[in-house]
Every structure is written in structure tokens, then in C-alpha cells.
Design a protein around this motif. Structure first.
Motif, PDB file in Angstrom:
ATOM      1  N   SER A   1     -60.519 -20.885  61.232  1.00  7.85           N
ATOM      2  CA  SER A   1     -61.327 -20.904  59.842  1.00  7.85           C
ATOM      3  C   SER A   1     -60.355 -20.632  58.748  1.00  7.85           C
ATOM      4  N   THR A   2     -60.726 -20.673  57.597  1.00  6.65           N
ATOM      5  CA  THR A   2     -59.988 -20.617  56.294  1.00  6.65           C
ATOM      6  C   THR A   2     -60.203 -19.452  55.487  1.00  6.65           C
ATOM      7  N   GLY A   3     -59.401 -18.349  55.136  1.00  8.85           N
ATOM      8  CA  GLY A   3     -59.575 -17.502  54.557  1.00  8.85           C
ATOM      9  C   GLY A   3     -59.091 -17.729  53.269  1.00  8.85           C
ATOM     10  N   GLN A   4     -58.889 -16.649  52.371  1.00  5.16           N
ATOM     11  CA  GLN A   4     -58.239 -16.561  50.962  1.00  5.16           C
ATOM     12  C   GLN A   4     -56.781 -16.935  50.905  1.00  5.16           C
ATOM     13  N   SER A   5     -56.234 -16.607  52.072  1.00  3.87           N
ATOM     14  CA  SER A   5     -54.574 -16.828  52.118  1.00  3.87           C
ATOM     15  C   SER A   5     -54.328 -18.180  53.207  1.00  3.87           C
ATOM     16  N   GLY A   6     -55.325 -18.948  53.235  1.00  2.00           N
ATOM     17  CA  GLY A   6     -55.390 -20.155  53.907  1.00  2.00           C
ATOM     18  C   GLY A   6     -55.722 -20.073  55.410  1.00  2.00           C
ATOM     19  N   PRO A   7     -55.432 -21.064  56.324  1.00  2.00           N
ATOM     20  CA  PRO A   7     -55.780 -21.359  57.390  1.00  2.00           C
ATOM     21  C   PRO A   7     -55.510 -20.254  58.359  1.00  2.00           C
ATOM     22  N   ALA A   8     -55.975 -19.888  59.564  1.00  2.00           N
ATOM     23  CA  ALA A   8     -55.527 -18.729  60.488  1.00  2.00           C
ATOM     24  C   ALA A   8     -54.328 -19.285  61.180  1.00  2.00           C
ATOM     25  N   ALA A   9     -53.419 -18.513  61.773  1.00  2.00           N
ATOM     26  CA  ALA A   9     -52.202 -19.049  62.453  1.00  2.00           C
ATOM     27  C   ALA A   9     -52.662 -19.312  64.016  1.00  2.00           C
ATOM     28  N   CYS A  10     -52.224 -20.637  64.317  1.00  2.00           N
ATOM     29  CA  CYS A  10     -52.704 -20.805  65.648  1.00  2.00           C
ATOM     30  C   CYS A  10     -51.508 -20.089  66.617  1.00  2.00           C
ATOM     31  N   ALA A  11     -52.664 -19.736  67.742  1.00  2.00           N
ATOM     32  CA  ALA A  11     -51.850 -18.767  68.709  1.00  2.00           C
ATOM     33  C   ALA A  11     -50.776 -19.607  69.655  1.00  2.00           C
ATOM     34  N   LEU A  12     -50.751 -20.845  69.578  1.00  4.90           N
ATOM     35  CA  LEU A  12     -49.747 -21.440  70.561  1.00  4.90           C
ATOM     36  C   LEU A  12     -48.975 -21.861  69.477  1.00  4.90           C
ATOM     37  N   CYS A  13     -48.879 -22.641  68.349  1.00  2.31           N
ATOM     38  CA  CYS A  13     -47.663 -23.223  67.799  1.00  2.31           C
ATOM     39  C   CYS A  13     -47.331 -22.048  66.503  1.00  2.31           C
ATOM     40  N   LEU A  14     -48.032 -21.093  66.283  1.00  6.26           N
ATOM     41  CA  LEU A  14     -47.760 -20.313  65.219  1.00  6.26           C
ATOM     42  C   LEU A  14     -47.916 -20.991  63.790  1.00  6.26           C
ATOM     43  N   GLY A  15     -48.474 -22.111  63.722  1.00  2.00           N
ATOM     44  CA  GLY A  15     -48.663 -22.813  62.435  1.00  2.00           C
ATOM     45  C   GLY A  15     -49.902 -22.524  61.913  1.00  2.00           C
ATOM     46  N   ARG A  16     -49.732 -22.708  60.504  1.00  2.00           N
ATOM     47  CA  ARG A  16     -50.877 -22.404  59.509  1.00  2.00           C
ATOM     48  C   ARG A  16     -51.310 -23.543  58.782  1.00  2.00           C
ATOM     49  N   PHE A  17     -50.719 -24.773  59.286  1.00  2.00           N
ATOM     50  CA  PHE A  17     -51.323 -25.988  58.571  1.00  2.00           C
ATOM     51  C   PHE A  17     -52.725 -26.445  59.367  1.00  2.00           C
ATOM     52  N   ASN A  20     -56.703 -28.248  64.912  1.00  2.00           N
ATOM     53  CA  ASN A  20     -57.718 -27.665  65.689  1.00  2.00           C
ATOM     54  C   ASN A  20     -56.954 -26.512  66.418  1.00  2.00           C
ATOM     55  N   ILE A  21     -57.016 -25.296  66.018  1.00  2.00           N
ATOM     56  CA  ILE A  21     -56.223 -24.290  66.603  1.00  2.00           C
ATOM     57  C   ILE A  21     -56.904 -23.938  68.060  1.00  2.00           C
ATOM     58  N   HIS A  22     -57.801 -24.226  68.338  1.00  2.00           N
ATOM     59  CA  HIS A  22     -58.592 -23.907  69.614  1.00  2.00           C
ATOM     60  C   HIS A  22     -58.029 -24.914  70.696  1.00  2.00           C
ATOM     61  N   LYS A  23     -57.448 -26.147  70.077  1.00  2.00           N
ATOM     62  CA  LYS A  23     -57.233 -27.174  71.214  1.00  2.00           C
ATOM     63  C   LYS A  23     -55.763 -27.476  70.893  1.00  2.00           C
ATOM     64  N   CYS A  24     -55.009 -26.886  70.176  1.00  2.00           N
ATOM     65  CA  CYS A  24     -53.646 -27.074  69.983  1.00  2.00           C
ATOM     66  C   CYS A  24     -52.942 -27.466  71.206  1.00  2.00           C
ATOM     67  N   THR A  25     -52.158 -28.458  71.595  1.00  2.00           N
ATOM     68  CA  THR A  25     -51.236 -28.836  72.645  1.00  2.00           C
ATOM     69  C   THR A  25     -49.831 -29.077  72.329  1.00  2.00           C
ATOM     70  N   SER A  26     -49.310 -28.321  71.339  1.00  2.00           N
ATOM     71  CA  SER A  26     -47.841 -28.668  70.933  1.00  2.00           C
ATOM     72  C   SER A  26     -47.018 -27.850  71.816  1.00  2.00           C
ATOM     73  N   GLU A  27     -45.768 -28.724  72.129  1.00  2.00           N
ATOM     74  CA  GLU A  27     -44.834 -28.015  72.859  1.00  2.00           C
ATOM     75  C   GLU A  27     -43.939 -27.313  71.943  1.00  2.00           C
TER      76      GLU A  27
END
Length: 64
Positions: A1-17, A20-27
Motif C-alpha cells: 500500500s502507499t502511505g504519505q511517505s510512499g510505498p511500504a518497504a518490501c520484506a524481501l528486497c527492502l525496496g520502497r519502489f 508487488n511486495i507480496h510476490k517479490c522474487t528478487s535475489e
């Protein structure tokens, strides 16, 4: 989701860009150089290098 400070951080890659943070497959982490510590298992749950599933619902009423 997107808040006032931008997208939530991804638990896997830590990215805020936006991705889909629920399906991130980044190594790699957001910097595209640092190897990610965790990955998804066959069920799609985030696991640490020892294979233990990580909980990211700890702030929700149902917990882990």
C-alpha cells in the motif's frame, strides 16, 4: 500500500519502489548489489537461510 511517505518497504528486497511486495522474487536488495538474506519457499512464504518462515503480520491482531 502507499502511505504519505510512499510505498511500504518490501520484506524481501527492502525496496520502497513500486512493485508487488507480496510476490517479490528478487535475489538482491534494493541496491541491486547486496544479496538478499531471505527468499520465498515453495508455499510463497519468506524464509531465512535456515528455512524458518518469517512473520510479517506481527503488528496485526491475529499475529504470527
Amino acid at each position: 500500500s502507499t502511505g504519505q511517505s510512499g510505498p511500504a518497504a518490501c520484506a524481501l528486497c527492502l525496496g520502497r519502489f513500486r512493485h508487488n511486495i507480496h510476490k517479490c522474487t528478487s535475489e538482491f536488495l534494493w541496491d541491486k548489489r547486496t544479496k538478499a538474506r531471505c527468499c520465498h519457499n515453495a508455499e510463497g512464504h519468506i524464509t531465512n537461510p535456515e528455512g524458518r518462515e518469517l512473520c510479517y503480520d506481527w503488528q496485526r491482531p491475529r499475529g504470527c
